[in-house]
Design an enzyme around this catalytic site. Structure first.
Site, PDB file in Angstrom:
ATOM      1  N   LYS A 100       0.890  -1.176   0.000  1.00 16.56           N
ATOM      2  CA  LYS A 100       0.000   0.000   0.000  1.00 16.56           C
ATOM      3  C   LYS A 100       0.920   1.215   0.000  1.00 16.56           C
ATOM      4  O   LYS A 100       1.147   1.874   1.006  1.00 16.56           O
ATOM      5  CB  LYS A 100      -0.944  -0.027   1.211  1.00 16.56           C
ATOM      6  CG  LYS A 100      -2.113   0.943   1.061  1.00 16.56           C
ATOM      7  CD  LYS A 100      -3.186   0.663   2.098  1.00 16.56           C
ATOM      8  CE  LYS A 100      -4.167   1.813   2.235  1.00 16.56           C
ATOM      9  NZ  LYS A 100      -4.918   2.143   1.021  1.00 16.56           N
TER      10      LYS A 100
HETATM   11  N1  PMP Z   1      -7.449  -1.321  -3.375  1.00 19.50           N
HETATM   12  C1  PMP Z   1      -6.999  -0.068  -3.172  1.00 19.50           C
HETATM   13  C2  PMP Z   1      -6.284   0.635  -4.278  1.00 19.50           C
HETATM   14  C3  PMP Z   1      -7.202   0.553  -1.931  1.00 19.50           C
HETATM   15  O1  PMP Z   1      -6.758   1.797  -1.717  1.00 19.50           O
HETATM   16  C4  PMP Z   1      -7.892  -0.143  -0.916  1.00 19.50           C
HETATM   17  C5  PMP Z   1      -8.111   0.518   0.402  1.00 19.50           C
HETATM   18  N2  PMP Z   1      -7.010   0.316   1.240  1.00 19.50           N
HETATM   19  C6  PMP Z   1      -8.359  -1.439  -1.181  1.00 19.50           C
HETATM   20  C7  PMP Z   1      -8.119  -1.997  -2.426  1.00 19.50           C
HETATM   21  C8  PMP Z   1      -9.094  -2.207  -0.138  1.00 19.50           C
HETATM   22  O2  PMP Z   1      -8.247  -2.536   0.926  1.00 19.50           O
HETATM   23  P1  PMP Z   1      -8.783  -2.711   2.413  1.00 19.50           P
HETATM   24  O3  PMP Z   1     -10.040  -3.516   2.328  1.00 19.50           O
HETATM   25  O4  PMP Z   1      -7.694  -3.445   3.086  1.00 19.50           O
HETATM   26  O5  PMP Z   1      -9.034  -1.350   2.953  1.00 19.50           O
END
Ligand code: PMP
Length: 292
Positions: A160
């Site tokens: 991330k």
């Molecule tokens: N893809 C992207 C590009 C994101 O920014 C997020 C949010 N973090 C997600 C998927 C979903 O991740 P999560 O469920 O862990 O928040």
């Protein structure tokens, strides 16, 4: 109505490199590697009734994201979990969002950054909903972005990392300017990947189909919703999905810590209903995150 205060001009407390400090004092110098070269990773977590949902999973992902960018977050998962809880408490947040982040500092200002110090901060703010209730009831309108999720050998796609959001912001801006609420991004092969900040699910004849997360984040919410669906006896299929297959989906929704479970009403000329499977999983997710 007054516009909301800018994020650098609010009351509250931010934790920054080991210290809790007044919100407006959490500053850094303009010359830092995180800003110039995107050597920065972050998390986004939700607070429900004062408690952070899946905090440990998020903190572990922050550490992992840093490792994928070649650095070690200099606080343990246990230490950062405690910091996140304290930041929520000190800002008296009942329902909101937590943003932990780590970046390379100012000691080196060129591509090589081996000797930079790793900085870490955690902020949190009240935040009821990412999309409006009205949009959630009818389902969001998505445009298909011209930007594609990069191949895993062209970027650290499981991290991330701030740099990977450049094309998300471009996609979302283009969608908003064309009257849509978000964008669907395809991957480098042309398969359906994800929205600009959330994972995708398609309901096809009672089954849940979701793209294999081999070049984008395998979201914590995505994994949670897969579990919830299985508990309801819904078959979950992870596979590569072509955009033309949207013609055979009855319902579509996205998942993310910020987006939660949000129905999609249309993706360009493909239209979907906010149907029973989406409604059931929205309810199950809402119940789970608020469970004491
Ligand atoms: N893809 C992207 C590009 C994101 O920014 C997020 C949010 N973090 C997600 C998927 C979903 O991740 P999560 O469920 O862990 O928040």
């Amino acid at each position: 109505m007054q516009p909301p205060a800018s994020f650098d001009d609010r009351d509250g407390t931010i934790w920054y490199n080991g210290n809790y400090m007044p919100w407006r004092d959490a500053k850094l110098h303009v010359l830092n590697h995180g800003l110039h070269y995107a050597s920065c990773v972050f998390e986004g977590e939700r607070v429900y009734n004062k408690k952070i949902f899946k905090l440990n999973e998020h903190t572990e992902r922050l550490h992992h994201s840093g490792e994928l960018l070649g650095f070690k977050v200099p606080y343990s998962v246990a230490e950062l979990n405690e910091v996140c809880k304290q930041v929520v408490a000190k800002n008296t947040i009942e329902n909101g969002y937590v943003r932990p982040f780590a970046w390379r500092g100012s000691e080196m200002m060129a591509v090589s950054a081996q000797k930079t110090k790793i900085h870490v901060a955690v902020a949190a703010w009240s935040w009821p909903s990412y999309f409006s209730n009205e949009a959630k009831e009818r389902g969001l309108k998505l445009q298909i972005s011209k930007w594609q999720r990069p191949a895993p050998n062209t970027a650290p796609t499981a991290s991330k990392a701030a740099g990977l959001y450049m094309i998300c912001t471009l996609s979302k801006h283009a969608a908003e300017q064309a009257g849509y609420e978000d964008a669907l991004m395809l991957d480098y092969r042309g398969y359906i990947a994800e929205a600009t900040g959330a994972n995708m699910f398609l309901v096809m004849n009672g089954e849940l189909h979701t793209p294999t997360p081999d070049c984008f984040l395998n979201g914590i919410t995505r994994l949670t919703v897969i579990d919830l669906a299985k508990k309801r006896g819904i078959k979950v299929v992870e596979r590569h999905i072509k955009p033309e297959e949207l013609a055979h989906a009855q319902e579509v929704f996205i998942t993310g810590s910020a987006a939660e479970v949000t129905p999609i009403g249309s993706i360009e000329h493909y239209t979907f209903t906010v149907g029973p499977v989406t409604k059931q999983l929205m309810q199950d997710y809402s119940d789970l995150v608020r469970r004491p």
